[in-house]
Scaffold this active site. Structure first.
Site, PDB file in Angstrom:
ATOM      1  N   TYR A   1      77.968  28.783  48.669  1.00 35.85           N
ATOM      2  CA  TYR A   1      77.988  28.323  47.275  1.00 35.85           C
ATOM      3  C   TYR A   1      79.089  27.278  47.122  1.00 35.85           C
ATOM      4  O   TYR A   1      80.107  27.504  46.476  1.00 35.85           O
ATOM      5  CB  TYR A   1      78.266  29.493  46.327  1.00 35.85           C
ATOM      6  CG  TYR A   1      77.109  30.426  46.093  1.00 35.85           C
ATOM      7  CD1 TYR A   1      76.416  31.003  47.150  1.00 35.85           C
ATOM      8  CD2 TYR A   1      76.722  30.759  44.796  1.00 35.85           C
ATOM      9  CE1 TYR A   1      75.374  31.877  46.922  1.00 35.85           C
ATOM     10  CE2 TYR A   1      75.685  31.640  44.565  1.00 35.85           C
ATOM     11  CZ  TYR A   1      75.018  32.200  45.626  1.00 35.85           C
ATOM     12  OH  TYR A   1      73.989  33.073  45.391  1.00 35.85           O
TER      13      TYR A   1
ATOM     14  N   LYS B   1      75.335  35.561  61.351  1.00 30.72           N
ATOM     15  CA  LYS B   1      74.155  34.904  61.905  1.00 30.72           C
ATOM     16  C   LYS B   1      74.670  33.884  62.911  1.00 30.72           C
ATOM     17  O   LYS B   1      74.210  32.743  62.967  1.00 30.72           O
ATOM     18  CB  LYS B   1      73.327  34.246  60.786  1.00 30.72           C
ATOM     19  CG  LYS B   1      71.986  33.708  61.228  1.00 30.72           C
ATOM     20  CD  LYS B   1      71.022  34.759  61.776  1.00 30.72           C
ATOM     21  CE  LYS B   1      69.899  34.113  62.559  1.00 30.72           C
ATOM     22  NZ  LYS B   1      69.032  35.095  63.247  1.00 30.72           N
TER      23      LYS B   1
ATOM     24  N   ASP C   1      69.349  38.957  59.644  1.00 32.29           N
ATOM     25  CA  ASP C   1      67.910  39.284  59.673  1.00 32.29           C
ATOM     26  C   ASP C   1      67.693  40.729  60.129  1.00 32.29           C
ATOM     27  O   ASP C   1      66.969  41.506  59.491  1.00 32.29           O
ATOM     28  CB  ASP C   1      67.136  38.277  60.551  1.00 32.29           C
ATOM     29  CG  ASP C   1      67.799  38.003  61.901  1.00 32.29           C
ATOM     30  OD1 ASP C   1      68.933  38.464  62.138  1.00 32.29           O
ATOM     31  OD2 ASP C   1      67.164  37.310  62.729  1.00 32.29           O
TER      32      ASP C   1
ATOM     33  N   ASP D   1      74.803  38.095  48.468  1.00 32.66           N
ATOM     34  CA  ASP D   1      73.915  37.989  47.309  1.00 32.66           C
ATOM     35  C   ASP D   1      72.554  38.586  47.639  1.00 32.66           C
ATOM     36  O   ASP D   1      72.018  39.422  46.906  1.00 32.66           O
ATOM     37  CB  ASP D   1      73.771  36.511  46.920  1.00 32.66           C
ATOM     38  CG  ASP D   1      72.838  36.327  45.741  1.00 32.66           C
ATOM     39  OD1 ASP D   1      72.949  37.105  44.775  1.00 32.66           O
ATOM     40  OD2 ASP D   1      71.995  35.414  45.790  1.00 32.66           O
TER      41      ASP D   1
ATOM     42  N   ASP E   1      70.695  42.402  46.256  1.00 32.86           N
ATOM     43  CA  ASP E   1      69.407  42.635  45.583  1.00 32.86           C
ATOM     44  C   ASP E   1      68.506  43.540  46.420  1.00 32.86           C
ATOM     45  O   ASP E   1      67.844  44.431  45.891  1.00 32.86           O
ATOM     46  CB  ASP E   1      68.664  41.310  45.331  1.00 32.86           C
ATOM     47  CG  ASP E   1      69.033  40.689  43.992  1.00 32.86           C
ATOM     48  OD1 ASP E   1      70.211  40.788  43.593  1.00 32.86           O
ATOM     49  OD2 ASP E   1      68.148  40.100  43.337  1.00 32.86           O
TER      50      ASP E   1
END
Ligand code: IPM
Ligand code: MN
Length: 347
Positions: free
Chosen positions: A132, A182, A215, A239, A243
């Protein structure tokens, strides 16, 4: 406690009203003085006055002990306008570098997963840097060779402090940290993240830790959610995981969050993870638990852990009964029914 209240848009208004009633009840019980000032900063304000908040908005919030926020966003105002005009500037100006998002599968709440008993973990999301970032731009607008570049920013200071927060938090829980990475595909920033996290882990030899690619971690959160304790991730990974995790817990309607400045230099901000939900706004049926649990996190942060624990007990009890569960959780309750049940327990 002096609380700045920004109810925002849509169901933000309803769930914050609910959270205030519950806060008043628990503060009464514990003799905690609390007063609120309301700020009408929202998409309504944007449409009327051209800005989500006044130019000196951050300065107006500075003197408060904490900010309680509902939700921002409304059709007709582009999301990047509403969010970069209010939520994200507050997170950054007040250096709320931790976004803390606890996840639990409560009795009475059905997870979409077959095996979700005992799920109880926390996502520690880096909240002010990473993906971000405002660094980047667009060139050749409107031409076939138009392009966009956005740089992720990972700093040693930023990764160090979020890792330290996660390892310290794990010490108060089950002593286990999982770092989301990652570094097999993103070859500069995430190997750096891994190195810094490993070097901080060495300072917490009593905390077990591992590192998972995002992943595979997403898959494991679905397959074995109960094995996690503290998950630490970059801004974007955190983020997405939060969720996903909220869905695993049965409803995004119950998920809370704290945007924390652990140094306590600036006010921290507490908000439910859900958005403004225009489709059900104004109907009195929104699930207030995400906002109420966020308020409990605020009590905890401001030095009232007993009051926070009482709110959690009331939440647990309300969720076991379909008559005091909202529809997103297969219950029959309206927002007001849930509030009544919570307050009755806290009197
Ligand atoms: C959240 C939200 C925000 C974020 C959006 C609305 C900018 O999804 O608080 O998780 O990504 O931080
Ligand atoms: Mn999000």
């Amino acid at each position: 406690m002096r609380i700045a209240v920004i109810a925002g848009d849509g169901i933000g208004i309803e769930v914050i009203a609910a959270a205030r009633v519950v806060l008043d009840a628990v503060c009464g019980r514990h003799d905690i003085p609390v007063d609120y000032d309301e700020f009408d900063w929202s998409c309504r304000r944007y449409l009327a006055e051209g800005a989500m908040m006044p130019a000196d908005g951050i300065d107006q919030l500075r003197p408060y002990d904490a900010v309680l926020l509902g939700a921002v966003g409304w059709p007709g105002v582009p999301d990047h306008v509403s969010l970069w005009g209010l939520l994200i500037p507050i997170r950054r100006a007040f250096r709320q570098y931790v976004n803390l998002r606890p996840i639990r599968v409560f009795d009475g709440v059905e997870s979409p997963l077959r095996d979700a008993a005992g799920v109880d973990f926390v996502v520690v999301r880096e909240n002010v840097e990473g993906e971000y970032s405002e660094i980047g731009g667009r060139l050749n607008r409107g031409f076939p060779d138009e392009f966009a570049v956005q740089e992720s920013v990972f700093t040693r200071a930023g990764v160090t402090r979020i890792a330290d927060f996660a390892f310290s938090l794990a010490r108060t829980r089950r002593g286990y940290v999982t770092s989301a990475t990652k570094s097999n595909g993103i070859v500069h920033t995430l190997p750096f993240w891994d190195e810094v996290v490993a070097s901080r882990a060495a300072e917490f030899p009593d905390v077990r830790w591992d590192s998972e690619h995002i992943d595979a971690l997403a898959a494991k959160l679905v397959l074995q959610p109960a094995r996690f304790d503290v998950i630490v991730g970059s801004n974007l990974f955190g983020d997405i995981l939060s969720d996903l995790a909220a869905a695993v817990a049965g409803s995004i309607g119950i998920a809370p969050s704290g945007n924390l400045d652990p140094t306590r230099t600036y006010p921290s901000m507490f908000e439910p993870v859900h958005g403004s939900a225009p489709d059900i706004a104004g109907k009195g049926i929104a699930n207030p638990i995400g906002a109420v649990w966020s308020a409990a996190m605020m009590l905890d942060h401001l030095g009232h852990p007993d009051a926070a624990a009482d709110v959690l007990v009331a939440i647990e009890a309300s969720l076991t009964d379909p008559a005091t569960r909202t529809r997103d959780l297969g219950g029959t309750a309206d927002t007001a029914d849930v509030v009544r049940a919570l307050v009755a327990r806290l009197k």
